[in-house]
Design an enzyme around this catalytic site. Structure first.
Site, PDB file in Angstrom:
ATOM      1  NE  ARG A 163      -0.052   6.866  -9.065  1.00  0.00           N
ATOM      2  CZ  ARG A 163       0.172   5.708  -9.690  1.00  0.00           C
ATOM      3  NH1 ARG A 163      -0.283   5.500 -10.913  1.00  0.00           N
ATOM      4  NH2 ARG A 163       0.837   4.743  -9.078  1.00  0.00           N
ATOM      5  CB  SER A 235       3.990   6.015  -4.825  1.00  0.00           C
ATOM      6  OG  SER A 235       4.024   4.722  -5.344  1.00  0.00           O
ATOM      7  CD  GLU A 331       1.009   8.877  -6.194  1.00  0.00           C
ATOM      8  OE1 GLU A 331       0.015   8.358  -6.667  1.00  0.00           O
ATOM      9  OE2 GLU A 331       1.916   8.218  -5.671  1.00  0.00           O
TER      10      GLU A 331
HETATM   11  N1  EPU Z   1      13.180   0.277  -7.654  1.00  0.00           N
HETATM   12  C1  EPU Z   1      14.413   0.338  -7.040  1.00  0.00           C
HETATM   13  N2  EPU Z   1      14.442   0.626  -5.707  1.00  0.00           N
HETATM   14  C2  EPU Z   1      13.329   0.830  -4.972  1.00  0.00           C
HETATM   15  C3  EPU Z   1      12.074   0.777  -5.624  1.00  0.00           C
HETATM   16  C4  EPU Z   1      12.028   0.486  -6.966  1.00  0.00           C
HETATM   17  O1  EPU Z   1      15.453   0.151  -7.648  1.00  0.00           O
HETATM   18  O2  EPU Z   1      13.447   1.058  -3.776  1.00  0.00           O
HETATM   19  C5  EPU Z   1      13.125  -0.110  -9.084  1.00  0.00           C
HETATM   20  C6  EPU Z   1      12.578  -1.550  -9.208  1.00  0.00           C
HETATM   21  O3  EPU Z   1      13.577  -2.485  -9.120  1.00  0.00           O
HETATM   22  C7  EPU Z   1      11.955  -1.526 -10.581  1.00  0.00           C
HETATM   23  C8  EPU Z   1      11.489  -0.080 -10.720  1.00  0.00           C
HETATM   24  O4  EPU Z   1      12.192   0.688  -9.765  1.00  0.00           O
HETATM   25  O5  EPU Z   1      12.888  -1.793 -11.565  1.00  0.00           O
HETATM   26  C9  EPU Z   1       9.997   0.072 -10.536  1.00  0.00           C
HETATM   27  O6  EPU Z   1       9.633  -0.386  -9.255  1.00  0.00           O
HETATM   28  P1  EPU Z   1       8.146  -0.907  -8.936  1.00  0.00           P
HETATM   29  O7  EPU Z   1       7.737  -1.901  -9.927  1.00  0.00           O
HETATM   30  O8  EPU Z   1       8.096  -1.290  -7.487  1.00  0.00           O
HETATM   31  O9  EPU Z   1       7.210   0.336  -9.219  1.00  0.00           O
HETATM   32  P2  EPU Z   1       7.366   1.875  -8.929  1.00  0.00           P
HETATM   33  O10 EPU Z   1       7.621   2.615 -10.177  1.00  0.00           O
HETATM   34  O11 EPU Z   1       8.322   2.075  -7.813  1.00  0.00           O
HETATM   35  C10 EPU Z   1       4.829   2.324  -9.408  1.00  0.00           C
HETATM   36  C11 EPU Z   1       3.654   2.986  -8.755  1.00  0.00           C
HETATM   37  C12 EPU Z   1       3.098   2.112  -7.651  1.00  0.00           C
HETATM   38  C13 EPU Z   1       2.676   0.788  -8.266  1.00  0.00           C
HETATM   39  C14 EPU Z   1       3.890   0.156  -8.951  1.00  0.00           C
HETATM   40  C15 EPU Z   1       3.546  -1.109  -9.692  1.00  0.00           C
HETATM   41  C16 EPU Z   1       4.026   5.380  -8.980  1.00  0.00           C
HETATM   42  C17 EPU Z   1       4.330   6.654  -8.261  1.00  0.00           C
HETATM   43  N3  EPU Z   1       4.045   4.285  -8.222  1.00  0.00           N
HETATM   44  O12 EPU Z   1       5.865   2.212  -8.423  1.00  0.00           O
HETATM   45  O13 EPU Z   1       1.945   2.761  -7.131  1.00  0.00           O
HETATM   46  O14 EPU Z   1       2.150  -0.085  -7.299  1.00  0.00           O
HETATM   47  O15 EPU Z   1       4.440   1.074  -9.927  1.00  0.00           O
HETATM   48  O16 EPU Z   1       2.859  -0.769 -10.848  1.00  0.00           O
HETATM   49  O17 EPU Z   1       3.778   5.403 -10.178  1.00  0.00           O
HETATM   50  C18 EPU Z   1       1.102   4.179  -5.429  1.00  0.00           C
HETATM   51  O18 EPU Z   1       0.833   4.993  -6.315  1.00  0.00           O
HETATM   52  O19 EPU Z   1       0.861   4.419  -4.205  1.00  0.00           O
HETATM   53  C19 EPU Z   1       1.784   2.939  -5.775  1.00  0.00           C
HETATM   54  C20 EPU Z   1       2.205   2.081  -4.848  1.00  0.00           C
END
Ligand code: EPU
Length: 336
Positions: A163, A235, A331
């Site tokens: 990012r 995010s 972010e």
């Molecule tokens: N998780 C939880 N609770 C929640 C959300 C997530 O326990 O409420 C856990 C999930 O179960 C999983 C892990 O956290 O094990 C990761 O969750 P997820 O795959 O949804 O991805 P993220 O890390 O929460 C990032 C990006 C997203 C992107 C997703 C998929 C960042 C800040 N965010 O989210 O990007 O879509 O990975 O690759 O890196 C964005 O930047 O606007 C965005 C949506």
């Protein structure tokens, strides 16, 4: 070129904050932009926006000029048997670019389907999802600065990281992205290891860029709120990267904590998990709330101001710090 005074930005920020800009200018070409920013009438402050999907306005009036690109061309600059090189205007909607590539069976960008925003901002922010980042496909970035100097940044010049790019530095404030160049593969290759992507593809007769795009869109729609319905900026926080020792100490008490190793000594922990564990998932704080399906997303339940959103964000950050000793950082870019 379009120029408007006292222009409402409701349509230009996905958080749905009711803010007005003193001046709004949309340009159609690099020549128009050069003439504008080097002209005597142009004065700071200015804010260059893309789709407004990563912005949070703190006040209800922006006392400067908001610039928006309407450079919308997608041009093939080179092609061989392995790959196609595309030069894409900064004002092209990111997902239109993805759809364009998928339709032509080009590989590489399908995991970045449905990300809101525009191509120029996608490079600045190095957007990423499901194991792919924009930097994996970008070859160079074309820019112009407020003195009218054009510069092409090589991939290395952009200093891409999670990012992050050099265009986020205060020293790049006067630098405006005009085109982003990408290399898309013509040879079949996918990134399917993230989350449930591979599993969900089992429903399809064959893996194609189109099938991957459909799966990604389905996953995103199931977790992320539609900004047209519920104001949000995707995010809200970045996932913190912590030293391995910090990670191991937390993991002793939370063996099921998800994590992503980042090199030898660092671990990325999902902020969404930290926020959920801190009890915030689905919780409201005035007109702002933490989304009930993905705790990384902050939503405007209706009528929230930027300051309402920041009040919620500060409360969430305090809770995560108290429970886990980890600082999480927005972010989203805050505009005063
Ligand atoms: N998780 C939880 N609770 C929640 C959300 C997530 O326990 O409420 C856990 C999930 O179960 C999983 C892990 O956290 O094990 C990761 O969750 P997820 O795959 O949804 O991805 P993220 O890390 O929460 C990032 C990006 C997203 C992107 C997703 C998929 C960042 C800040 N965010 O989210 O990007 O879509 O990975 O690759 O890196 C964005 O930047 O606007 C965005 C949506």
């Amino acid at each position: 070129m379009i120029e408007k005074k006292d222009f409402p930005l409701l349509r230009y920020n996905t958080f749905g904050i009711d803010v007005t800009a003193a001046r709004f200018i949309e340009y159609d070409s690099v020549d128009e932009l050069r003439e504008l920013i080097t002209g005597a009438r142009f004065s700071e402050p200015f804010l260059h926006i893309g789709g407004g999907s990563n912005l949070l306005f703190l006040n209800n009036y922006y006392e400067g000029t908001v610039l928006h690109s309407n450079i919308k061309t997608i041009e093939v600059t080179d092609e061989d048997s392995c790959a196609v090189r595309l030069k894409v205007g900064s004002g092209v909607a990111w997902d239109d670019f993805v759809a364009h590539c998928v339709k032509r069976n080009l590989y590489g960008v399908e995991n970045l389907s449905l990300i809101p925003g525009e191509v120029g901002a996608g490079a600045v922010q190095n957007i990423g999802a499901y194991g792919v980042e924009a930097k994996d496909l970008i070859t160079e970035v074309h820019t112009i600065d407020t003195e009218g100097r054009e510069r092409i940044y090589s991939h290395a010049d952009c200093r891409f990281a999670y990012r992050y790019s050099i265009f986020k530095e205060p020293s790049s404030k006067g630098v405006i992205v005009t085109y982003v160049c990408f290399r898309l593969s013509k040879q079949e290759s996918y990134t399917l290891g993230y989350g449930t992507v591979r599993k969900e593809l089992e429903d399809y007769p064959a893996v194609t860029p189109g099938a991957v795009r459909e799966v990604i869109i389905r996953i995103r729609n199931s977790k992320l709120p539609d900004p047209a319905v519920l104001g949000n900026a995707g995010s809200f926080f970045m996932n913190p990267v912590v030293p391995k020792t910090t990670f191991e100490a937390i993991r002793r008490d939370h063996p099921s904590m998800p994590f992503y190793p980042m090199g030898e000594d660092s671990i990325k922990i999902p902020a969404g998990w930290l926020i959920e564990q801190s009890g915030w998932k689905g919780k409201s704080f005035g007109p702002a709330a933490v989304h009930d399906k993905q705790a990384l997303v902050v939503v405007n339940k209706g009528g929230a101001t930027g300051r309402d959103i920041i009040a919620l964000s500060d409360a969430v950050r305090r809770s995560v710090k108290e429970k886990f000793g980890i600082d999480i950082h927005p972010e989203v870019k805050t505009i005063c």
